[in-house]
Design an enzyme around this catalytic site. Structure first.
Site, short mmCIF file in Angstrom:
data_model
loop_
_atom_site.label_atom_id
_atom_site.label_comp_id
_atom_site.label_asym_id
_atom_site.label_seq_id
_atom_site.Cartn_x
_atom_site.Cartn_y
_atom_site.Cartn_z
N ASN A 23 0.88 -1.17 0.00
CA ASN A 23 0.00 0.00 0.00
C ASN A 23 0.91 1.22 0.00
O ASN A 23 1.47 1.59 1.03
CB ASN A 23 -0.88 -0.05 1.26
CG ASN A 23 -1.85 1.11 1.34
OD1 ASN A 23 -1.85 2.00 0.49
ND2 ASN A 23 -2.67 1.10 2.37
N ARG B 70 -8.78 17.01 4.77
CA ARG B 70 -9.55 17.36 3.55
C ARG B 70 -10.88 18.02 3.91
O ARG B 70 -11.48 17.68 4.94
CB ARG B 70 -9.83 16.11 2.71
CG ARG B 70 -8.59 15.50 2.12
CD ARG B 70 -8.88 14.19 1.42
NE ARG B 70 -7.99 13.15 1.90
CZ ARG B 70 -8.18 11.85 1.73
NH1 ARG B 70 -9.24 11.41 1.07
NH2 ARG B 70 -7.33 10.98 2.22
N LYS C 279 3.51 0.79 2.92
CA LYS C 279 3.16 -0.16 3.98
C LYS C 279 3.09 -1.54 3.36
O LYS C 279 2.71 -1.68 2.20
CB LYS C 279 1.79 0.19 4.56
CG LYS C 279 1.76 1.52 5.26
CD LYS C 279 0.41 1.70 5.95
CE LYS C 279 0.25 3.13 6.41
NZ LYS C 279 -1.02 3.73 6.09
N LEU D 164 -14.31 5.83 9.04
CA LEU D 164 -13.86 7.11 9.61
C LEU D 164 -12.41 6.99 10.06
O LEU D 164 -12.13 6.56 11.19
CB LEU D 164 -14.77 7.50 10.79
CG LEU D 164 -16.28 7.49 10.52
CD1 LEU D 164 -17.06 7.73 11.81
CD2 LEU D 164 -16.64 8.54 9.47
N GLY D 165 -11.51 7.29 9.16
CA GLY D 165 -10.09 7.30 9.50
C GLY D 165 -9.56 8.68 9.18
O GLY D 165 -10.28 9.67 9.34
N GLU E 214 -8.09 -3.83 5.23
CA GLU E 214 -7.95 -3.71 3.78
C GLU E 214 -6.87 -4.64 3.25
O GLU E 214 -6.98 -5.16 2.13
CB GLU E 214 -7.62 -2.24 3.42
CG GLU E 214 -8.82 -1.33 3.61
CD GLU E 214 -8.45 0.10 3.98
OE1 GLU E 214 -7.67 0.29 4.95
OE2 GLU E 214 -8.94 1.02 3.31
N HIS F 55 -12.40 3.90 -0.79
CA HIS F 55 -12.46 3.04 0.41
C HIS F 55 -13.16 1.72 0.11
O HIS F 55 -13.66 1.05 1.01
CB HIS F 55 -13.21 3.74 1.58
CG HIS F 55 -12.43 4.86 2.21
ND1 HIS F 55 -13.02 6.01 2.67
CD2 HIS F 55 -11.12 4.98 2.47
CE1 HIS F 55 -12.10 6.82 3.17
NE2 HIS F 55 -10.93 6.21 3.05
N ARG G 278 -2.63 -2.12 -3.41
CA ARG G 278 -3.80 -1.26 -3.29
C ARG G 278 -3.66 -0.18 -4.34
O ARG G 278 -2.70 0.59 -4.33
CB ARG G 278 -3.81 -0.63 -1.90
CG ARG G 278 -4.99 0.26 -1.73
CD ARG G 278 -4.92 1.00 -0.43
NE ARG G 278 -6.19 1.65 -0.21
CZ ARG G 278 -6.52 2.23 0.91
NH1 ARG G 278 -5.70 2.23 1.93
NH2 ARG G 278 -7.69 2.80 1.04
P1 ADP Z 1 -5.81 6.09 7.76
O1 ADP Z 1 -6.93 6.68 6.97
O2 ADP Z 1 -4.54 6.88 7.69
O3 ADP Z 1 -5.64 4.58 7.58
P2 ADP Z 1 -6.77 5.37 10.40
O4 ADP Z 1 -7.89 4.50 9.98
O5 ADP Z 1 -5.60 4.75 11.07
O6 ADP Z 1 -6.27 6.32 9.25
O7 ADP Z 1 -7.38 6.47 11.38
C1 ADP Z 1 -6.62 7.51 11.91
C2 ADP Z 1 -7.49 8.35 12.82
O8 ADP Z 1 -8.00 7.51 13.88
C3 ADP Z 1 -6.75 9.49 13.51
O9 ADP Z 1 -7.54 10.67 13.48
C4 ADP Z 1 -6.61 8.98 14.92
O10 ADP Z 1 -6.55 10.03 15.85
C5 ADP Z 1 -7.88 8.22 15.09
N1 ADP Z 1 -7.82 7.34 16.27
C6 ADP Z 1 -7.04 6.27 16.48
N2 ADP Z 1 -7.21 5.80 17.75
C7 ADP Z 1 -8.13 6.61 18.34
C8 ADP Z 1 -8.73 6.68 19.63
N3 ADP Z 1 -8.43 5.80 20.58
N4 ADP Z 1 -9.64 7.65 19.86
C9 ADP Z 1 -9.95 8.55 18.91
N5 ADP Z 1 -9.42 8.55 17.69
C10 ADP Z 1 -8.51 7.60 17.39
#
Ligand code: ADP
Length: 397
Positions: A8, A241, A15, A209-210, A380, A181, A93
Site C-alpha cells: 500500500n 480534507r 506499507k 472514519l479514518g 484492507e 475506500h 492497493r
Molecule cells: P488512515 O486513513 O490513515 O488509515 P486510520 O484509519 O488509522 O487512518 O485512522 C486515523 C485516525 O483515527 C486518527 O484521526 C486517529 O486520531 C484516530 N484514532 C485512532 N485511535 C483513536 C482513539 N483511541 N480515539 C480517537 N481517535 C482515534
C-alpha cells in the site's frame, strides 16, 4: 497455500503485509511493516506476527529517498525472514480503476499503461501506487503482481447516484462519482455477512472514519451510494480534507484571492478538515485532548460529527430507512464519544445506544430494540490478499 505480499504505497510511505492464505481459505497475518517518511527522515518498522524471531535488516543511513528503495528494503526483509521464493504474488492497493477496472487485474504491461492513463483522475494517489508497481517489477520481475482497486466495490452504484448534473459531454469524459475506500467496504460487507447474513442483505450504512472518511450505503451487500465522488475530496469532513464544499469558493479563491489551482488543491487536500478548523492537528486523539483548552478543537470535532449525521441522513433517505450502521477505521473503531454522538443524532431512525457496550470491546453498541449499530475493525490488507489469491487461483484453473 498462497503467501501474498500486500503493498500500500502513499506519497511518503510504503506499507506492507505478508498474509498466508490456506487452501481452505483461512488467513494468517504473518507480518506487517512500513517504510515511512520517504525522502525525509525515514522510519522503518517490520514485525513478525507469527511468533518467530524477527530478523531485522540494516537500513542504510535510516533513509529511503524514493519508493524503489523502500520496496527494496521490504524485499530484503522478506528474503531474510521468509525467503522471496516463497511468495506467490504481490497485491497492490490501487486507488483508481476508472470506469473499466471493476475487478482485480493482473499487472501486465498493457494494464499498467492503462492505470497510468488514470493518473489525472487521482493525481495525488495513483502515481505513488504506480511507483510501487514499477519498483517491484524491476526488483522482482517474475513475481506476479495484481492490482486491487478502491473504486471497484462501487461499480454497482446506479447512474442516478453516479452522475453529476453536468452537460452529457462532460459526463462522457468520465467526470462522475467513482467512490473510494472500496476495499474496506468490501471487507466489512463480508464480515457482516458472517456476523448476520440476514442483516447483511438489508439496508446497511458503513462509516469508514479514518484520516480519510466516507460513508457507503449498501443493499444486499452491494454499494448503492457513497459520499466520496470523482475524487477522495468529496463528502465528509476529514483529517486534512474539506469534504463537500460549495465549488464557488474555489472560483473566488482563484479569481479574487489569486491562488493557483495547485495552491487551492493542496489547501483542500492537506490543510483543511480537522487540521484546518482546529489549527492544532488532524489527529482525533490530539483534538480530544485539546478540547479543554482550545475552543477550535471542540469546533472541529463538532463539525466532523455534524457532517456525518447530515450525510448519514441523506443515505438513510435514499435507502428508505436503515437496518444497520457500522463504524470502522481509526476513529470509527476507537472514538466512543463520536459514536455516541452520531447514534444520538440518528435516534429518529431507530437507534439507541448501549453505553456499556460502546465503552467496551463489544461489537454491538445499540440497545436490543431498533436499528443495529456495530463496531467492526476493517482490514484492507486481508481484502487485497484475498482478491490477489483468488485471481491467481482462477488463472491456474
Ligand atoms: P488512515 O486513513 O490513515 O488509515 P486510520 O484509519 O488509522 O487512518 O485512522 C486515523 C485516525 O483515527 C486518527 O484521526 C486517529 O486520531 C484516530 N484514532 C485512532 N485511535 C483513536 C482513539 N483511541 N480515539 C480517537 N481517535 C482515534
Amino acid at each position: 497455500m498462497q503467501l501474498i505480499l500486500v503493498l500500500n504505497a502513499g506519497s511518503s510511505s510504503v506499507k506492507f503485509a505478508l498474509i498466508n492464505i490456506q487452501n481452505g481459505g483461512q488467513e494468517h497475518d504473518l507480518a506487517r511493516g512500513a517504510f515511512d517518511g520517504i525522502g525525509q527522515t525515514s522510519r522503518w518498522s517490520a514485525n513478525r506476527l507469527d511468533g518467530l524471531a524477527n530478523k531485522d535488516i540494516t537500513v542504510k543511513n535510516g533513509l529511503a529517498s524514493n519508493h524503489k528503495e523502500a520496496v527494496s528494503h521490504i524485499l530484503s526483509w522478506i528474503e531474510i525472514n521468509y525467503g522471496l521464493a516463497s511468495l506467490t504474488a504481490a497485491g497492490h492497493r490501487v486507488v483508481h480503476g476508472g470506469g473499466n477496472f471493476i475487478q482485480p487485474i493482473r499487472l501486465d504491461k498493457q494494464n499498467v499503461e492503462a492505470l497510468r492513463k488514470l493518473v489525472p483522475l487521482a493525481p495525488l494517489h495513483q502515481p505513488h501506487n504506480l511507483a510501487a508497481i514499477d519498483s517491484l517489477n524491476e526488483l522482482a520481475p517474475t513475481l506476479p503482481q495484481i492490482a486491487c482497486f478502491d473504486t471497484a466495490f462501487h461499480a454497482t452504484i446506479p447512474d442516478v447516484a453516479r452522475h453529476f448534473a453536468l452537460p452529457r459531454t462532460i459526463t462522457e469524459l468520465g467526470v462522475k462519482r467513482y467512490g473510494f475506500h472500496g476495499l474496506s467496504y468490501s471487507y466489512i460487507a463480508n464480515e457482516l455477512a458472517r456476523y448476520d447474513a440476514q442483516l447483511a442483505r438489508g439496508r446497511v450504512l458503513v462509516a469508514h472514519l479514518g484520516n480519510g472518511a466516507s460513508l457507503c450505503a449498501m443493499r444486499d451487500g452491494k454499494s448503492i451510494a457513497t459520499t466520496m465522488g470523482f475524487s477522495a475530496l468529496d463528502g465528509l469532513m476529514m483529517g486534512t480534507r474539506t469534504g463537500s464544499i460549495d465549488p464557488a469558493v474555489i472560483f473566488y479563491l482563484m479569481r479574487d484571492q489569486k491562488m493557483t489551482a495547485a495552491e487551492v488543491e493542496a489547501m483542500m487536500y492537506q490543510k483543511s478538515g480537522l487540521l484546518g478548523v482546529s489549527g492544532i492537528s488532524n489527529d482525533m486523539r490530539k483534538l480530544r485532548e485539546a478540547t479543554g483548552t482550545h475552543n477550535s478543537a471542540r469546533e472541529a470535532i463538532d463539525m466532523f460529527t455534524y457532517r456525518i449525521i447530515r450525510e448519514a441522513g441523506a443515505m438513510i433517505a435514499i435507502m428508505g430507512g436503515i437496518d444497520a450502521l457500522i463504524f470502522t477505521a481509526g476513529i470509527g473503531e476507537n472514538d466512543t464519544e463520536l459514536r455516541a454522538d452520531v447514534i444520538k443524532g440518528l435516534s429518529y431512525a431507530g437507534f439507541s445506544l448501549d453505553e456499556v457496550a460502546n465503552n467496551s470491546k463489544i461489537s454491538k453498541i445499540s440497545s436490543e430494540n431498533g436499528a443495529v449499530a456495530l463496531v467492526m475493525p476493517t482490514n484492507e490488507e486481508v481484502m487485497i490478499a484475498r482478491e490477489t489469491a483468488a485471481l491467481i487461483s482462477n488463472e491456474q484453473k
